[in-house]
Scaffold this active site. Sequence first.
Site, PDB file in Angstrom:
ATOM      1  N   GLU A   1       1.061  -1.399  -0.052  1.00  0.00           N
ATOM      2  CA  GLU A   1      -0.166  -0.036   0.072  1.00  0.00           C
ATOM      3  C   GLU A   1       0.865   1.350  -0.187  1.00  0.00           C
ATOM      4  O   GLU A   1       0.394   2.170   0.785  1.00  0.00           O
ATOM      5  CB  GLU A   1      -0.822  -0.168   1.190  1.00  0.00           C
TER       6      GLU A   1
ATOM      7  N   GLU B   1      -6.233 -10.739  -1.518  1.00  0.00           N
ATOM      8  CA  GLU B   1      -7.353 -10.258  -0.363  1.00  0.00           C
ATOM      9  C   GLU B   1      -8.638 -10.343  -0.518  1.00  0.00           C
ATOM     10  O   GLU B   1      -9.494  -9.338  -0.233  1.00  0.00           O
ATOM     11  CB  GLU B   1      -6.715  -8.839   0.493  1.00  0.00           C
TER      12      GLU B   1
HETATM   13  O1  9MR Z   1      -7.983  -8.244   8.019  1.00  0.00           O
HETATM   14  C1  9MR Z   1      -6.942  -7.333   8.730  1.00  0.00           C
HETATM   15  C2  9MR Z   1      -7.409  -6.840  10.285  1.00  0.00           C
HETATM   16  O2  9MR Z   1      -7.655  -8.113  11.048  1.00  0.00           O
HETATM   17  C3  9MR Z   1      -6.432  -6.198  11.021  1.00  0.00           C
HETATM   18  O3  9MR Z   1      -6.979  -5.625  12.124  1.00  0.00           O
HETATM   19  C4  9MR Z   1      -5.954  -4.923  10.089  1.00  0.00           C
HETATM   20  C5  9MR Z   1      -5.055  -4.068  10.604  1.00  0.00           C
HETATM   21  O4  9MR Z   1      -3.427  -4.967  10.808  1.00  0.00           O
HETATM   22  O5  9MR Z   1      -5.618  -5.576   8.892  1.00  0.00           O
HETATM   23  C6  9MR Z   1      -6.501  -6.109   8.125  1.00  0.00           C
HETATM   24  O6  9MR Z   1      -5.841  -6.431   6.754  1.00  0.00           O
HETATM   25  C7  9MR Z   1      -5.427  -5.634   5.865  1.00  0.00           C
HETATM   26  C8  9MR Z   1      -4.183  -6.241   5.238  1.00  0.00           C
HETATM   27  O7  9MR Z   1      -3.306  -6.482   6.267  1.00  0.00           O
HETATM   28  C9  9MR Z   1      -3.770  -4.995   4.312  1.00  0.00           C
HETATM   29  N1  9MR Z   1      -4.790  -4.514   3.245  1.00  0.00           N
HETATM   30  C10 9MR Z   1      -5.923  -4.209   4.066  1.00  0.00           C
HETATM   31  C11 9MR Z   1      -6.540  -5.364   4.741  1.00  0.00           C
HETATM   32  C12 9MR Z   1      -7.944  -4.930   5.443  1.00  0.00           C
HETATM   33  O8  9MR Z   1      -7.618  -3.772   6.007  1.00  0.00           O
END
Ligand code: 9MR
Length: 423
Positions: free
Chosen positions: A216, A323
Amino acid sequence: MNPIPRISWLSAALLATATAVAADKPVLKDVYKGKFEVGVAINRSVTMGAAGMRRSQEQVNSDIALVKEQFNQVVAENEMKWESIHPRAGADGFNFGPADALVAFGQSNRMSIAGHTLVWHSQTPTWVFAGTNPPPASATNAPVPPPAPAVATNSTGTNGPGARRPGFGPGFGGGFGRYNGPRASREELLERMRDHIHTVAGRYKGKVKVWDVVNEALSDSGTTNVLRSSLWSEIIGPDFIAKAFQYAHEADPAAILRYNDYGLENPMKRQKLITMVRQLQAQKVPIHAIGSQAHINVSTTFEIMDQTLAEIATLGLPIHITELDINTAQGGQRATGADVAANAATTQGGQVSDADKKLADAYEAVFRAFVKHDKSIDIVTFWGVNDAVSWRAQGKPLVFDGDNKPKPAFAAVIRAATGGQLK
Ligand code: 9MR
């Protein structure tokens, strides 16, 4: 020892397994064999088999059975993020237990494993950026600026800046709670990055097949600023990306190194990806795959995904859908965001009308696009096992419900594998 609890636990587990592996149920990894791997993001409840706040032991057993039954690729939803695997400075500042469990789970079930993620502006502890250099005046107490309204967010049904609120951002390193104290120098931060990448990617060398090296880094706002402003880009400069890939390649020369981002269904953000990756390629940076997160919503059509994949494929690198989930919440149809802080807004308002059907249609449409581009796509990973454990549970974005029962969207994904017609 009283054997009764043991017997009842066992029979519950067997029952859960039997429920999940009904003989006539199609299997995602089988119907897409020869096209791409079908993966899933999992948490420590699955890799360690332990009940938690969200899932009882019986539910965890059922989740594990479903993961083994349907998927041949796994990624840790959270356990390899910097704050989790490397919470403190120093050689003993690592916490490998949960990440080791993920790798052991993948290996013992003969699944390929992705590592998520080495360098991200979010979920990175403050100590990483701290040092003795005064921050620039503009950084002191500076909230994340409100996003420019220029990028259309609705039409593509993808992530856009509209859902981000001023001052709200995604984690310790950037945005919400962003560190504004004295900073490390470029050299110090590069050394911390190198040490982190060498230690983590080195530990799982030969086991983790694909790494999300940088996550990102693209900006959501405006048309001219390609990179988002983060403590990585401000302290090191834009070459933090090239350096991260270089360090990862040193640590595991055989690993597939991926750049991962969301909102690539949005033409403007996609153009930024193409600009950035072409520059990296011109500099001979070892970047081997594009990760497109695909946190989309039910407005996403075949045409949007087809166009997205066709344009990303011009980079000549394999595409990984990293994702995947499809938001059915009303709040997620206007504008969605993969940023954690924006998530609450995108799951408000209850589900759209006829949500199950719209979800099924959207899944069928995007998987038809994946099939059309299967020569370019190597992996499709769902972001969560089922709606109950999803990061946006209220958006019910996955193909299995909280009881692991297949929703109509599951049948739609299966249908798309055989080129079935859209209704
Ligand atoms: O799904 C993830 C959630 O459980 C966490 O709290 C969050 C913060 O670490 O991250 C979420 O996953 C993200 C991913 O790592 C990167 N792309 C966006 C995802 C959704 O926020």
